[in-house]
Design a protein around this motif. Sequence first.
Motif, short mmCIF file in Angstrom:
data_model
loop_
_atom_site.label_atom_id
_atom_site.label_comp_id
_atom_site.label_asym_id
_atom_site.label_seq_id
_atom_site.Cartn_x
_atom_site.Cartn_y
_atom_site.Cartn_z
N ALA A 56 2.52 -5.34 -12.80
CA ALA A 56 1.21 -5.14 -12.12
C ALA A 56 0.87 -5.52 -11.08
CB ALA A 56 0.05 -5.81 -13.08
N GLU A 57 1.45 -6.69 -10.52
CA GLU A 57 1.28 -6.89 -9.04
C GLU A 57 1.80 -6.14 -8.07
OE1 GLU A 57 2.72 -11.13 -8.85
OE2 GLU A 57 0.74 -11.77 -9.91
N LEU A 58 3.04 -5.86 -8.80
CA LEU A 58 4.04 -4.77 -7.77
C LEU A 58 3.51 -3.28 -7.71
CD1 LEU A 58 6.62 -5.28 -6.93
CD2 LEU A 58 7.77 -3.95 -8.66
N TYR A 59 2.63 -3.03 -8.72
CA TYR A 59 1.76 -1.82 -8.71
C TYR A 59 0.71 -1.87 -7.35
CZ TYR A 59 3.80 0.34 -12.82
OH TYR A 59 4.62 0.97 -13.85
N GLN A 60 0.03 -3.11 -7.53
CA GLN A 60 -0.87 -3.14 -6.64
C GLN A 60 -0.29 -3.14 -5.14
OE1 GLN A 60 -2.88 -6.92 -7.90
NE2 GLN A 60 -4.31 -5.76 -9.29
N GLU A 61 0.79 -3.79 -4.86
CA GLU A 61 1.37 -4.04 -3.38
C GLU A 61 1.91 -2.64 -3.26
OE1 GLU A 61 1.66 -6.48 -1.71
OE2 GLU A 61 0.85 -8.35 -2.81
N ALA A 62 2.38 -1.88 -4.02
CA ALA A 62 2.92 -0.60 -3.66
C ALA A 62 1.50 0.45 -3.19
CB ALA A 62 3.56 0.04 -4.75
N LEU A 365 9.90 6.62 9.15
CA LEU A 365 9.79 5.26 8.38
C LEU A 365 8.42 5.24 7.52
CD1 LEU A 365 10.54 2.21 7.69
CD2 LEU A 365 9.30 1.78 9.77
N ALA A 366 7.25 5.76 8.02
CA ALA A 366 6.10 5.73 7.42
C ALA A 366 6.24 6.44 6.04
CB ALA A 366 4.74 6.03 8.18
N ALA A 367 6.65 7.70 6.44
CA ALA A 367 6.82 8.92 5.19
C ALA A 367 7.72 8.18 4.19
CB ALA A 367 7.27 10.21 6.06
N ILE A 368 8.77 7.69 4.46
CA ILE A 368 9.87 7.25 3.34
C ILE A 368 9.18 6.12 2.63
CG2 ILE A 368 11.87 5.77 3.17
CD1 ILE A 368 13.12 7.26 5.30
N ILE A 369 8.60 5.13 3.27
CA ILE A 369 7.67 4.11 2.59
C ILE A 369 6.59 4.65 1.79
CG2 ILE A 369 6.26 2.18 2.97
CD1 ILE A 369 7.85 1.43 5.40
N LYS A 370 5.79 5.36 2.26
CA LYS A 370 4.79 6.34 1.49
C LYS A 370 5.26 6.80 0.28
CE LYS A 370 0.52 7.85 0.92
NZ LYS A 370 0.66 8.76 -0.13
N LYS A 371 6.47 7.66 0.43
CA LYS A 371 6.81 8.46 -0.47
C LYS A 371 7.62 7.64 -1.74
CE LYS A 371 9.41 11.94 0.30
NZ LYS A 371 10.41 12.97 1.06
N GLN A 372 8.25 6.53 -1.27
CA GLN A 372 8.64 5.65 -2.18
C GLN A 372 7.66 4.77 -3.10
OE1 GLN A 372 11.71 5.87 -3.28
NE2 GLN A 372 12.15 4.15 -4.60
N ALA A 373 6.49 4.36 -2.31
CA ALA A 373 5.59 3.68 -2.94
C ALA A 373 4.86 4.54 -3.93
CB ALA A 373 4.40 3.22 -1.84
#
Length: 421
Positions: A56-62, A365-373
Motif C-alpha cells: 500500500a505504501e508502495l502504491y502511494q509512493e508510485a 527520464l520523466a516519461a519512463i518514470i511516469k509510465k512505470q509508476a
Amino acid sequence: MLPIQSLVRSQPLQRYTFQMLQASLRGSTFPQTSYSTQRLAAKEAEWKQTTARFAAELYQEADSLGTTAALLLQKNQTSLLNQRKAISSDAAKVSAQAMKGALDTSHPVEVEVASLAKAQVNQSLALVAQEKSNVQTGMNQFTLTVGGKSHLISVIASASDSNAQSLNRIAKAINTERAGVKASVRTDSRTGTAQLILTTNKPGTDRSFSLADVIGNAIAATDLNHTTAAAEDARYKLDGESFTAGSNTVAIDGGKIELTFSQTTESPVSVSISSDRDAIVKQTRELLDAYNRFHDKLESRAAAFPFDLTQTWDRLTRSIQPQLSQIGIIRNQDGTFALNEDALLTAMKDRYQTVEQMVGQENGLAAIIKKQADRLRETPLVALTQPSTFADTTNPYTAYSFSALFLQQAANTGLFYNQAF
C-alpha cells in the motif's frame, strides 16, 4: 565404523526447538520433535499484514512519483519545459509576457516607444449644479457614433431638472447603451459646478467617437461634443522597424510574445524570451529526490518482498544513463540519482532541445518514470504478492510446515545418510 554424531539442534523458534536424536548405526533412528503451531501462525499473519502494508505504501509512493514526473513531460501543456518567461531590461516602460509556444530567443528584441495609445475624452460645460437645466423638456434623442457605428440614445428631461440632474440623466442613458464609452459626472464642491466626462473604454483612433442631436438639444445645451483629448495610436519600433497600434498592448512573433507599453522610451528596451531554467532545475531535483526515496523503499524490503521490483526499475534507468550524464544527471552505483545543477543549467543554455528530449520527451527520464509508476499503480495487489523469478524469497513461513520441517531436520542432521548405511 562411522562415529556416533552428537546432538544437533535446529534454529530456535521462540522458546520451542526442534531436535533430532541420533543413535548408533546398530539401532533404528527416529526424529523426536516438540512443536507448537499457534505462535508460528501468528507470525505468518503478521508477515502477511506487513507485506500488504508495504505494498500500500508502495502504491502511494508510485502515485506521488508519477505526479512529480508529469510536471516535466513535454506533452503536458503546463509542463515547465513548455513554459517561457519574458525578461525586459526596463519593465517600468515596456513589460513583456511569453505565451504558449514561444521559443527561446538567441537575440533580444529592441523596443522603442515614441508615443502611447490614448483614449478620447470629451467634457461638457462646467454648469452650476443647482441651476435649472437648459436641456429641452420632454424627449431628447442624440447619436453616439463610436468607431463608425452609430447608437441612438434617448433621454427624457423634466421641466424641474437642475443641471446636475440633467447631466446624470444623460450619463445614465449613455452607460446603459454600452457603446464603448463611459460617462461620469464630476462635481466640484468648491465652485458648485457639475461636468459630464465621456471617455472611451479603449484607446486608439479606431475607438474615437462623436455626438449629434437628433431630437431636442441635450448635446448642444451641454456642449458635450467638445473633445479635450483626441484618441491616439501607439507608435513604436521593433528592431528599428516602425509600427502603430490602437492599444498599448501588442502581440509580436505570431502572438507568442505580448508587449505592454507604460511609458515612452528615450533608448531601446531589450526584451528576451527564455525557459524558466531555475524552475526546471528545481523540478528535476524534486523528481530525482522522489525517485531516490522510492528506490530506497524498494531496497528496504527487497529481501522480504516476494515480487522484486528493484531490478525492473534499475534496468529502465540504466538504459538511458549515458545520455543523462551529458546534461548533469548522474546515476549512482546503488541505482539512485544525483544532479549536477551547473551542468544542467549549461546544457539548457547551449542545448535546450537536447534537455527536452532526454528529460521530457517520450523516451526521456520523466516519461519512463511516469509510465512505470502508472503501471505499478494499476497492478493488482495479488500480483505484487506473487513470487517472481527475481525474488530473493517467497513466504518464509512455508518452510515451516510439518512436512517441510521434518525433511529439513532430516537433511540437516544426516538422517538420510545414516539410514542409507
